[in-house]
Write a protein that holds these residues in place. Structure first.
Motif, PDB file in Angstrom:
ATOM      1  N   GLY A 113       0.791  -1.225   0.000  1.00  0.00           N
ATOM      2  CA  GLY A 113       0.000   0.000   0.000  1.00  0.00           C
ATOM      3  C   GLY A 113       0.821   1.272   0.000  1.00  0.00           C
ATOM      4  O   GLY A 113       0.325   2.333   0.429  1.00  0.00           O
ATOM      5  N   SER A 114       2.070   1.196  -0.473  1.00  0.00           N
ATOM      6  CA  SER A 114       2.882   2.420  -0.509  1.00  0.00           C
ATOM      7  C   SER A 114       2.217   3.478  -1.390  1.00  0.00           C
ATOM      8  O   SER A 114       1.570   3.161  -2.384  1.00  0.00           O
ATOM      9  CB  SER A 114       4.269   2.101  -1.063  1.00  0.00           C
ATOM     10  OG  SER A 114       5.034   1.435  -0.082  1.00  0.00           O
TER      11      SER A 114
ATOM     12  N   TRP B 195      11.675   1.029  -1.272  1.00  0.00           N
ATOM     13  CA  TRP B 195      11.733   1.372   0.156  1.00  0.00           C
ATOM     14  C   TRP B 195      13.174   1.324   0.636  1.00  0.00           C
ATOM     15  O   TRP B 195      14.035   0.716   0.015  1.00  0.00           O
ATOM     16  CB  TRP B 195      10.812   0.505   1.010  1.00  0.00           C
ATOM     17  CG  TRP B 195      11.146  -0.961   1.174  1.00  0.00           C
ATOM     18  CD1 TRP B 195      11.659  -1.561   2.289  1.00  0.00           C
ATOM     19  CD2 TRP B 195      10.950  -2.016   0.211  1.00  0.00           C
ATOM     20  NE1 TRP B 195      11.790  -2.923   2.085  1.00  0.00           N
ATOM     21  CE2 TRP B 195      11.378  -3.228   0.829  1.00  0.00           C
ATOM     22  CE3 TRP B 195      10.467  -2.060  -1.099  1.00  0.00           C
ATOM     23  CZ2 TRP B 195      11.330  -4.461   0.167  1.00  0.00           C
ATOM     24  CZ3 TRP B 195      10.433  -3.290  -1.753  1.00  0.00           C
ATOM     25  CH2 TRP B 195      10.857  -4.465  -1.127  1.00  0.00           C
ATOM     26  N   GLN B 196      13.423   2.026   1.731  1.00  0.00           N
ATOM     27  CA  GLN B 196      14.796   2.132   2.249  1.00  0.00           C
ATOM     28  C   GLN B 196      14.746   2.632   3.682  1.00  0.00           C
ATOM     29  O   GLN B 196      13.685   2.977   4.205  1.00  0.00           O
ATOM     30  CB  GLN B 196      15.594   3.107   1.391  1.00  0.00           C
ATOM     31  CG  GLN B 196      15.097   4.547   1.510  1.00  0.00           C
ATOM     32  CD  GLN B 196      16.056   5.572   0.916  1.00  0.00           C
ATOM     33  OE1 GLN B 196      16.063   5.792  -0.298  1.00  0.00           O
ATOM     34  NE2 GLN B 196      16.840   6.211   1.776  1.00  0.00           N
ATOM     35  N   THR B 197      15.922   2.679   4.319  1.00  0.00           N
ATOM     36  CA  THR B 197      16.025   3.226   5.680  1.00  0.00           C
ATOM     37  C   THR B 197      16.056   4.752   5.625  1.00  0.00           C
ATOM     38  O   THR B 197      16.511   5.349   4.653  1.00  0.00           O
ATOM     39  CB  THR B 197      17.335   2.801   6.372  1.00  0.00           C
ATOM     40  OG1 THR B 197      18.434   3.206   5.544  1.00  0.00           O
ATOM     41  CG2 THR B 197      17.397   1.309   6.608  1.00  0.00           C
ATOM     42  N   ALA B 198      15.625   5.357   6.726  1.00  0.00           N
ATOM     43  CA  ALA B 198      15.852   6.788   6.953  1.00  0.00           C
ATOM     44  C   ALA B 198      17.331   6.977   7.329  1.00  0.00           C
ATOM     45  O   ALA B 198      18.051   5.995   7.544  1.00  0.00           O
ATOM     46  CB  ALA B 198      14.940   7.271   8.077  1.00  0.00           C
TER      47      ALA B 198
ATOM     48  N   PHE C 157       9.798   6.965   3.415  1.00  0.00           N
ATOM     49  CA  PHE C 157      10.760   6.213   2.591  1.00  0.00           C
ATOM     50  C   PHE C 157      10.170   4.941   1.969  1.00  0.00           C
ATOM     51  O   PHE C 157      10.856   3.915   1.862  1.00  0.00           O
ATOM     52  CB  PHE C 157      12.062   5.927   3.353  1.00  0.00           C
ATOM     53  CG  PHE C 157      12.850   7.185   3.613  1.00  0.00           C
ATOM     54  CD1 PHE C 157      13.506   7.836   2.580  1.00  0.00           C
ATOM     55  CD2 PHE C 157      12.896   7.741   4.889  1.00  0.00           C
ATOM     56  CE1 PHE C 157      14.217   9.013   2.811  1.00  0.00           C
ATOM     57  CE2 PHE C 157      13.599   8.920   5.126  1.00  0.00           C
ATOM     58  CZ  PHE C 157      14.264   9.566   4.077  1.00  0.00           C
ATOM     59  N   HIS C 158       8.914   5.041   1.597  1.00  0.00           N
ATOM     60  CA  HIS C 158       8.250   4.011   0.797  1.00  0.00           C
ATOM     61  C   HIS C 158       7.546   4.713  -0.360  1.00  0.00           C
ATOM     62  O   HIS C 158       6.877   5.731  -0.128  1.00  0.00           O
ATOM     63  CB  HIS C 158       7.179   3.263   1.611  1.00  0.00           C
ATOM     64  CG  HIS C 158       7.722   2.312   2.623  1.00  0.00           C
ATOM     65  ND1 HIS C 158       7.914   0.981   2.364  1.00  0.00           N
ATOM     66  CD2 HIS C 158       8.108   2.513   3.902  1.00  0.00           C
ATOM     67  CE1 HIS C 158       8.397   0.396   3.458  1.00  0.00           C
ATOM     68  NE2 HIS C 158       8.521   1.289   4.410  1.00  0.00           N
TER      69      HIS C 158
ATOM     70  N   HIS D 253      21.412  -0.153   1.436  1.00  0.00           N
ATOM     71  CA  HIS D 253      20.826  -0.559   0.150  1.00  0.00           C
ATOM     72  C   HIS D 253      19.462   0.077  -0.061  1.00  0.00           C
ATOM     73  O   HIS D 253      18.789   0.490   0.882  1.00  0.00           O
ATOM     74  CB  HIS D 253      20.699  -2.085   0.071  1.00  0.00           C
ATOM     75  CG  HIS D 253      19.953  -2.670   1.233  1.00  0.00           C
ATOM     76  ND1 HIS D 253      20.599  -3.100   2.374  1.00  0.00           N
ATOM     77  CD2 HIS D 253      18.635  -2.868   1.462  1.00  0.00           C
ATOM     78  CE1 HIS D 253      19.709  -3.539   3.248  1.00  0.00           C
ATOM     79  NE2 HIS D 253      18.500  -3.413   2.720  1.00  0.00           N
ATOM     80  N   LEU D 254      19.087   0.143  -1.330  1.00  0.00           N
ATOM     81  CA  LEU D 254      17.730   0.511  -1.747  1.00  0.00           C
ATOM     82  C   LEU D 254      17.005  -0.768  -2.139  1.00  0.00           C
ATOM     83  O   LEU D 254      17.579  -1.618  -2.841  1.00  0.00           O
ATOM     84  CB  LEU D 254      17.779   1.421  -2.982  1.00  0.00           C
ATOM     85  CG  LEU D 254      18.483   2.760  -2.856  1.00  0.00           C
ATOM     86  CD1 LEU D 254      18.721   3.357  -4.244  1.00  0.00           C
ATOM     87  CD2 LEU D 254      17.610   3.708  -2.009  1.00  0.00           C
TER      88      LEU D 254
END
Lengths: 289, 289
Positions: free
Chosen positions: B106-107, B147-150, B167-168, B213-214
């Motif tokens: 659901g991004s 998606w990825q980390t902040a 970040f999504h 990583h992404l």
């Protein structure tokens, strides 16, 4: 490694183990991961199948608690529990066999010759034998933790009609190493098949039955503890125990004894068994520690 | 079999599989149990070690829920997840890599050239490339779930200071197959090491770090979905990802772009990035279904 591939990943894993890793842990982890990877390569495991495996483990975890040990059951039906028993067995002693999930601690004392049958009215079964060392010498003071199913095929912990220690007893043998008790025949039963392990059994066309058996844990100072089961020779499931527990030396035979021949002394039931009864003689051999 | 022993138990197991068993299930179960038994024999697994294994599985089950997938993590750190990825990979496409536990559905839509950085003030990272087929033709209408980390190394689901979809983003490419977005550099982080899998890592002297990583899931009609990750060339953990996710073709390079060179159009941030920024170009190749 940035260039991990399906052929080198096992070696990359080994490279991640630190030099300081306990040598036995290194041995066990290395062998486990080599076999895990070899399995995945051999069958070309798909994402969907991997996912089924993960869901299986999560479901097994969900229903596990103090009473229900689904991972033990998984190990049992895959033959791992029995294999570990056999790998650690000593040929000079009685074979070990699976403990199973129904052992409870704190069983009440059962004098030599005592009775576990209580109010059940089935044919009396007299079980006796000697706890001995590999040279055949009796082991005075050995203890036997004994448990079995009631005539309905259920252990006390599964059956609201039985109290906690129904068909559980702890016997200490005397100088002659002889144990003896009266009971009724144990009954074949099914392992719990309402969880994910049951799904495996059904998918493989396997039944959940175990042949009837008496459980023993025999212990004595200076000897290796023996966890075992003894199976009836005429049980229909003797050759297809779903947890692979039967060993050739663990098969017992019921002797038919005619009415009026029950021992006149030495048993709690002496004088009270006018009818025909059954008798089993089975010696247990412990190996020095 | 009443004469099960440590040498024949694997064959006895095979004999229990019914004739009607699904052939693929038979293949997978047979291979799994052969390797399981071979492992136990190879290391002469003891009862104590078996018990440690059972307790490990029960503990992993206890802490597993919708949010925490300890069995997935186990598979990840043993290299099984990556091996399954690589076994199912097609060499003509971009390599797949582990999905990990932080993907959410659901991004929100992220237009081509859109921004995921929001209020974070770190150096802008511009990521762009083409989603194409193995012949190099763009794939119009492909979707990218990103998606990825902040900058604190946490995914939104781990971090109370981020909202759910921080970040999504879900991007649909146009006729030219080009994707593009602005963000900030993803950060290396540790897998959850406070459960039984963490105990394994510590016992083996392994660290819990993953290189930054992404994440991408690329999908397009007529093509195999691609679940992958793209890793920074200069990451200190690039050669020691604790979950074995790095592949040579998944390494990206940050280009340093001087101040005043940010594209004047085509990006949500166009006109608002006066400073130096970073740029990554990375094409994703999908394989026809």
């Amino acid at each position: 490694m940035r260039n991990v591939n399906k052929d080198n990943i096992t070696e990359v894993f080994m490279g991640y183990l630190s030099e300081d890793t306990d040598p036995r842990l290194r041995e066990v982890m290395s062998s486990m991961v080599r076999h895990l990877h070899a399995f995945a390569r051999e069958v070309n495991l798909t994402h969907e199948e991997w996912n089924i495996g993960i869901q299986f483990l999560e479901r097994a975890g969900e229903i596990s608690d103090e009473e229900r040990h689904e991972f033990v059951l998984l190990s049992d039906v895959l033959g791992l529990s029995s294999l570990v028993d056999m790998l650690n067995n000593r040929p000079e002693g009685t074979s070990s066999s699976v403990l199973g999930p129904f052992h409870i601690t704190g069983s009440p004392p059962l004098a030599v010759g005592g009775d576990m049958r209580r109010d059940y009215t089935e044919t009396v079964l007299l079980v006796e034998g000697v706890v001995k060392d590999p040279d055949g010498n009796p082991i005075p003071g050995a203890t036997l933790d004994i448990w079995q199913t009631a005539p309905n095929g259920m252990y006390s912990s599964q059956d609201p009609d039985q109290d906690t220690y129904s068909f559980h007893g702890l016997q200490t043998v005397g100088e002659d190493g002889r144990y003896a008790f009266t009971t009724v025949k144990p009954i074949e039963y099914t392992v719990p098949a309402d969880g994910p392990v049951g799904d495996i059994l059904r998918a493989c066309g396997r039944h959940p039955w175990r042949p009837s058996h008496l459980h023993f844990i025999a212990e004595a100072e200076g000897f290796r503890p023996l966890v075992t089961e003894v199976f009836a020779e005429d049980d229909p499931y003797l050759d297809e125990d779903t947890v692979f527990g039967v060993r050739e030396d663990l098969v017992m035979r019921y002797e038919d004894k005619p009415a009026g021949t029950f021992p006149e002394s030495g048993f709690a039931l002496s004088g009270n068994v006018p009818d025909a009864y059954l008798r089993v003689e089975f010696d247990l051999t412990l190996v020095p520690a």
